[in-house]
Design a protein around this motif. Structure first.
Motif, PDB file in Angstrom:
ATOM      1  N   HIS A  53       0.831  -1.208   0.000  1.00 10.71           N
ATOM      2  CA  HIS A  53       0.000   0.000   0.000  1.00 10.71           C
ATOM      3  C   HIS A  53       0.862   1.254   0.000  1.00 10.71           C
ATOM      4  CE1 HIS A  53      -2.477   3.235   1.800  1.00 10.71           C
ATOM      5  NE2 HIS A  53      -3.407   2.711   1.022  1.00 10.71           N
ATOM      6  N   SER A  54       1.963   1.216   0.751  1.00 14.54           N
ATOM      7  CA  SER A  54       2.839   2.396   0.794  1.00 14.54           C
ATOM      8  C   SER A  54       3.427   2.688  -0.581  1.00 14.54           C
ATOM      9  CB  SER A  54       3.969   2.182   1.810  1.00 14.54           C
ATOM     10  OG  SER A  54       4.879   1.185   1.366  1.00 14.54           O
ATOM     11  N   GLY A  55       3.546   1.644  -1.421  1.00 17.66           N
ATOM     12  CA  GLY A  55       4.060   1.842  -2.767  1.00 17.66           C
ATOM     13  C   GLY A  55       2.985   2.178  -3.786  1.00 17.66           C
ATOM     14  N   GLY A  56       1.720   2.158  -3.352  1.00 18.98           N
ATOM     15  CA  GLY A  56       0.619   2.487  -4.259  1.00 18.98           C
ATOM     16  C   GLY A  56       0.125   1.317  -5.079  1.00 18.98           C
ATOM     17  N   TRP A  57       0.284   0.073  -4.571  1.00 17.39           N
ATOM     18  CA  TRP A  57      -0.054  -1.111  -5.359  1.00 17.39           C
ATOM     19  C   TRP A  57      -1.313  -1.814  -4.885  1.00 17.39           C
ATOM     20  CZ3 TRP A  57       2.540  -0.201  -9.371  1.00 17.39           C
ATOM     21  CH2 TRP A  57       3.838   0.337  -9.286  1.00 17.39           C
ATOM     22  N   VAL A  58      -2.060  -1.190  -4.000  1.00 15.77           N
ATOM     23  CA  VAL A  58      -3.307  -1.772  -3.497  1.00 15.77           C
ATOM     24  C   VAL A  58      -4.468  -0.870  -3.900  1.00 15.77           C
ATOM     25  CG1 VAL A  58      -4.589  -2.518  -1.451  1.00 15.77           C
ATOM     26  CG2 VAL A  58      -2.105  -2.809  -1.540  1.00 15.77           C
ATOM     27  N   GLY A  59      -5.528  -1.469  -4.422  1.00 19.82           N
ATOM     28  CA  GLY A  59      -6.716  -0.694  -4.767  1.00 19.82           C
ATOM     29  C   GLY A  59      -6.561   0.162  -6.012  1.00 19.82           C
ATOM     30  N   LEU A  60      -5.841  -0.328  -6.998  1.00 22.70           N
ATOM     31  CA  LEU A  60      -5.636   0.473  -8.204  1.00 22.70           C
ATOM     32  C   LEU A  60      -6.944   0.791  -8.909  1.00 22.70           C
ATOM     33  CD1 LEU A  60      -2.690  -0.674  -7.716  1.00 22.70           C
ATOM     34  CD2 LEU A  60      -2.396  -0.373 -10.172  1.00 22.70           C
ATOM     35  N   ASP A  61      -7.923  -0.127  -8.844  1.00 21.68           N
ATOM     36  CA  ASP A  61      -9.183   0.098  -9.544  1.00 21.68           C
ATOM     37  C   ASP A  61     -10.274   0.648  -8.635  1.00 21.68           C
ATOM     38  OD1 ASP A  61      -9.241  -2.262  -8.118  1.00 21.68           O
ATOM     39  OD2 ASP A  61     -10.395  -3.378  -9.603  1.00 21.68           O
ATOM     40  N   VAL A  62      -9.874   1.202  -7.491  1.00 20.16           N
ATOM     41  CA  VAL A  62     -10.808   1.867  -6.572  1.00 20.16           C
ATOM     42  C   VAL A  62     -10.688   3.373  -6.786  1.00 20.16           C
ATOM     43  CG1 VAL A  62     -11.346   2.316  -4.135  1.00 20.16           C
ATOM     44  CG2 VAL A  62     -10.682   0.012  -4.877  1.00 20.16           C
ATOM     45  N   PRO A  63     -11.814   4.112  -6.855  1.00 21.75           N
ATOM     46  CA  PRO A  63     -11.737   5.565  -7.064  1.00 21.75           C
ATOM     47  C   PRO A  63     -10.854   6.256  -6.026  1.00 21.75           C
ATOM     48  CG  PRO A  63     -13.990   4.807  -7.337  1.00 21.75           C
ATOM     49  CD  PRO A  63     -13.208   3.632  -6.823  1.00 21.75           C
ATOM     50  N   GLU A  64     -10.211   7.325  -6.448  1.00 20.30           N
ATOM     51  CA  GLU A  64      -9.287   8.046  -5.568  1.00 20.30           C
ATOM     52  C   GLU A  64      -9.968   8.578  -4.320  1.00 20.30           C
ATOM     53  OE1 GLU A  64      -6.093  10.483  -7.557  1.00 20.30           O
ATOM     54  OE2 GLU A  64      -7.450  10.233  -9.278  1.00 20.30           O
ATOM     55  N   GLU A  65     -11.231   8.990  -4.422  1.00 19.39           N
ATOM     56  CA  GLU A  65     -11.923   9.556  -3.254  1.00 19.39           C
ATOM     57  C   GLU A  65     -12.112   8.519  -2.158  1.00 19.39           C
ATOM     58  OE1 GLU A  65     -16.084  10.593  -3.818  1.00 19.39           O
ATOM     59  OE2 GLU A  65     -16.112   9.404  -5.671  1.00 19.39           O
ATOM     60  N   TYR A  66     -11.951   7.235  -2.495  1.00 23.26           N
ATOM     61  CA  TYR A  66     -12.092   6.179  -1.496  1.00 23.26           C
ATOM     62  C   TYR A  66     -10.763   5.496  -1.193  1.00 23.26           C
ATOM     63  CZ  TYR A  66     -16.965   6.847  -2.856  1.00 23.26           C
ATOM     64  OH  TYR A  66     -18.199   7.397  -3.144  1.00 23.26           O
ATOM     65  N   GLY A  67      -9.665   6.131  -1.543  1.00 21.27           N
ATOM     66  CA  GLY A  67      -8.357   5.622  -1.168  1.00 21.27           C
ATOM     67  C   GLY A  67      -7.615   4.854  -2.235  1.00 21.27           C
ATOM     68  N   GLY A  68      -8.188   4.717  -3.445  1.00 25.19           N
ATOM     69  CA  GLY A  68      -7.520   3.986  -4.509  1.00 25.19           C
ATOM     70  C   GLY A  68      -6.807   4.898  -5.484  1.00 25.19           C
ATOM     71  N   ARG A  69      -6.507   4.377  -6.671  1.00 19.99           N
ATOM     72  CA  ARG A  69      -5.798   5.167  -7.684  1.00 19.99           C
ATOM     73  C   ARG A  69      -6.670   5.500  -8.889  1.00 19.99           C
ATOM     74  NH1 ARG A  69       0.154   2.663  -8.674  1.00 19.99           N
ATOM     75  NH2 ARG A  69       0.012   4.197 -10.370  1.00 19.99           N
ATOM     76  N   GLY A  70      -7.909   5.018  -8.894  1.00 20.17           N
ATOM     77  CA  GLY A  70      -8.834   5.383  -9.952  1.00 20.17           C
ATOM     78  C   GLY A  70      -8.491   4.825 -11.319  1.00 20.17           C
ATOM     79  N   LEU A  71      -7.786   3.694 -11.369  1.00 21.14           N
ATOM     80  CA  LEU A  71      -7.432   3.079 -12.640  1.00 21.14           C
ATOM     81  C   LEU A  71      -8.456   1.986 -12.968  1.00 21.14           C
ATOM     82  CD1 LEU A  71      -3.568   2.956 -12.066  1.00 21.14           C
ATOM     83  CD2 LEU A  71      -4.888   4.662 -13.342  1.00 21.14           C
ATOM     84  N   THR A  72      -8.090   0.997 -13.756  1.00 20.88           N
ATOM     85  CA  THR A  72      -9.034  -0.023 -14.184  1.00 20.88           C
ATOM     86  C   THR A  72      -8.728  -1.369 -13.532  1.00 20.88           C
ATOM     87  OG1 THR A  72      -7.744  -0.852 -16.059  1.00 20.88           O
ATOM     88  CG2 THR A  72      -9.109   1.122 -16.432  1.00 20.88           C
ATOM     89  N   ALA A  73      -9.681  -2.288 -13.699  1.00 21.58           N
ATOM     90  CA  ALA A  73      -9.479  -3.641 -13.181  1.00 21.58           C
ATOM     91  C   ALA A  73      -8.243  -4.282 -13.806  1.00 21.58           C
ATOM     92  CB  ALA A  73     -10.709  -4.494 -13.458  1.00 21.58           C
ATOM     93  N   LEU A  74      -7.958  -3.947 -15.048  1.00 23.75           N
ATOM     94  CA  LEU A  74      -6.805  -4.541 -15.716  1.00 23.75           C
ATOM     95  C   LEU A  74      -5.495  -4.100 -15.069  1.00 23.75           C
ATOM     96  CD1 LEU A  74      -5.988  -6.415 -17.972  1.00 23.75           C
ATOM     97  CD2 LEU A  74      -5.818  -4.444 -19.491  1.00 23.75           C
ATOM     98  N   HIS A  75      -5.440  -2.875 -14.577  1.00 28.14           N
ATOM     99  CA  HIS A  75      -4.232  -2.410 -13.894  1.00 28.14           C
ATOM    100  C   HIS A  75      -3.996  -3.229 -12.616  1.00 28.14           C
ATOM    101  CE1 HIS A  75      -5.064   1.069 -16.489  1.00 28.14           C
ATOM    102  NE2 HIS A  75      -3.771   1.321 -16.412  1.00 28.14           N
ATOM    103  N   GLN A  76      -5.068  -3.500 -11.873  1.00 23.24           N
ATOM    104  CA  GLN A  76      -4.900  -4.310 -10.676  1.00 23.24           C
ATOM    105  C   GLN A  76      -4.530  -5.743 -11.037  1.00 23.24           C
ATOM    106  OE1 GLN A  76      -5.361  -3.041  -7.136  1.00 23.24           O
ATOM    107  NE2 GLN A  76      -3.901  -4.724  -7.304  1.00 23.24           N
ATOM    108  N   VAL A  77      -5.093  -6.271 -12.123  1.00 22.14           N
ATOM    109  CA  VAL A  77      -4.738  -7.601 -12.601  1.00 22.14           C
ATOM    110  C   VAL A  77      -3.252  -7.660 -12.950  1.00 22.14           C
ATOM    111  CG1 VAL A  77      -4.983  -9.145 -14.589  1.00 22.14           C
ATOM    112  CG2 VAL A  77      -7.015  -8.357 -13.370  1.00 22.14           C
ATOM    113  N   ALA A  78      -2.749  -6.609 -13.608  1.00 23.79           N
ATOM    114  CA  ALA A  78      -1.338  -6.571 -13.990  1.00 23.79           C
ATOM    115  C   ALA A  78      -0.434  -6.601 -12.757  1.00 23.79           C
ATOM    116  CB  ALA A  78      -1.054  -5.321 -14.823  1.00 23.79           C
ATOM    117  N   VAL A  79      -0.838  -5.896 -11.700  1.00 23.79           N
ATOM    118  CA  VAL A  79      -0.062  -5.911 -10.460  1.00 23.79           C
ATOM    119  C   VAL A  79      -0.038  -7.317  -9.859  1.00 23.79           C
ATOM    120  CG1 VAL A  79      -0.012  -5.092  -8.072  1.00 23.79           C
ATOM    121  CG2 VAL A  79      -0.355  -3.475  -9.942  1.00 23.79           C
TER     122      VAL A  79
END
Length: 390
Positions: A53-79
């Motif tokens: 999480h400190s590196g920004g690798w958790v919740g990539l497909d969760v909107p930023e207003e809720y603590g994520g990065r606002g990307l897509t499901a595919l970005h989280q799959v890639a991680v």
């Protein structure tokens, strides 16, 4: 990498390539820490969760207003894919719970719960299965009785029941709990979800020791537990749809990084056969070949399911196919590894024998294989049941 094996059009490949390179660089600078001698597996994984999480690798497909990065499901799959390929534990399996909250929780609940969940400040478990219902989730008996006190505006529920196979409940702060709220309504439309703090009076957690020595699974006892109406997730009766949403994420092997790990072990088995050329029994060659086929089928199906999700597809009974394919691939792979690696009993992620023991549960947890076949027969193939033909 598996994303190169069966290419599909998932958008901007350069964006994903850049993300993968960034993660590889981060992993090089932040290698997986050693597990302390007295550190329980769950505590070790939680420490890794916080690092990710400190590196920004958790919740990539969760909107930023809720603590994520606002990307897509595919970005989280890639991680998840990169972590599996690097032989590191995957992203904590909270993605399916986070998406259940995203779809059913109120804005206030999302703001309050999701950032802490993603950061690992609050650890969550999942209270679905019960000892009397087995894999028949709709047959649950845990009951949440709504307060009839008009002076308090029916502001709470009293819950009684028992849950089983609740993973790491002894280390959790919250449980996403399913309970029946109407005993007279049809089973699938009378289930409701709650965010239950596990320090609540009346909650008892009892760990269970598994065959491989882990105490991942727990029993959860609920005796006159008070849950506030504000802790309900969604409306009364939304619990079944919420459960199906979690399944869409829980059963996709791409989300969990399992495919990369399967691929690494499969590659090792194939190398073993080549190195032992001429001295390999035909039966073992055939077993490895079946593992290769299972893996390729699972990859193709998981990628199709991911494409459907990116296109806005909703969770449905098709996830039962995912579960059956993943169970077959995992169990056959570790059975074959025990035959192909005699005396070594270690793979890239630990002891093969321990992984083999854990794989036996794959046909039980998340819904037994028999239940999955029933779902496919009834809800996808529309086949008649015995009662329909009698």
């Amino acid at each position: 990498m598996i994303h190169q094996d069966l290419p599909l059009d998932f958008g901007d490949p350069s964006d994903l390539t850049r993300l993968r390179r960034e993660l590889r660089a981060w992993l090089a600078e932040h290698p997986l820490p050693a597990r302390r001698p007295d550190e329980e597996p769950a505590r070790f994984l939680h420490r890794w969760h916080r690092m990710l999480h400190s590196g920004g690798w958790v919740g990539l497909d969760v909107p930023e207003e809720y603590g994520g990065r606002g990307l897509t499901a595919l970005h989280q799959v890639a991680v998840s894919d990169e972590l599996g390929a690097s032989r590191a534990p995957g992203v904590p399996r909270i993605g399916y719970l986070a998406h259940a909250l995203l779809e059913f929780a109120s804005h206030e609940q999302r703001v309050r719960l999701l950032p802490r969940m993603l950061a690992g400040d609050d650890v969550w478990c999942q209270g679905f299965s019960e000892p009397g219902a087995g894999s028949d989730l709709a047959g649950m008996a845990t009951y949440a009785r709504r307060s009839e006190d008009a002076d308090h505006d029916r502001d709470h529920y009293t819950v009684n029941g028992q849950k089983l196979w609740t993973s790491y409940a002894q280390h959790s702060d919250y449980c996403l709990l399913l309970a029946r709220t109407d005993r007279d309504a049809p089973t699938h439309s009378s289930i409701t979800a709650f965010a239950l703090p596990l320090d609540r009076a009346g909650v008892t957690v009892r760990p269970l020791k598994a065959a491989n020595g882990d105490d991942e699974f727990c029993e959860l006892f609920l005796d006159d537990v008070r849950i506030e109406a504000a802790e309900r997730i969604g409306a009364e009766g939304d619990g079944w749809r919420l459960a199906m949403t979690t399944v869409n994420y829980e059963r996709n092997a791409l989300d969990t990084g399992h495919l990369s790990k399967y691929g690494l072990l499969l590659a090792r088995l194939r190398r073993e056969l080549h190195e032992r050329a001429g001295g390999v029994p035909d039966g073992l060659v055939s077993s490895v070949g079946r593992c290769v086929v299972d893996y390729q089928v699972l990859v193709a199906h998981a990628r199709r399911r991911t494409a459907e999700r990116l296109a806005g597809g909703a969770a449905g009974p098709e996830s039962s196919i995912d579960k059956l394919l993943m169970t077959r691939a995992e169990q056959r792979l570790y059975e074959t590894a025990l035959q192909a690696l005699p005396g070594q009993l270690t793979d890239v992620n630990g002891a093969v024998y321990g992984e083999y023991l854990y794989s036996r549960a794959a046909s039980v947890y998340g819904g037994t294989s028999q239940i999955q076949r029933n779902i496919i027969a009834k809800r996808l193939l529309r086949l008649p049941s015995a009662s329909d033909t009698s």
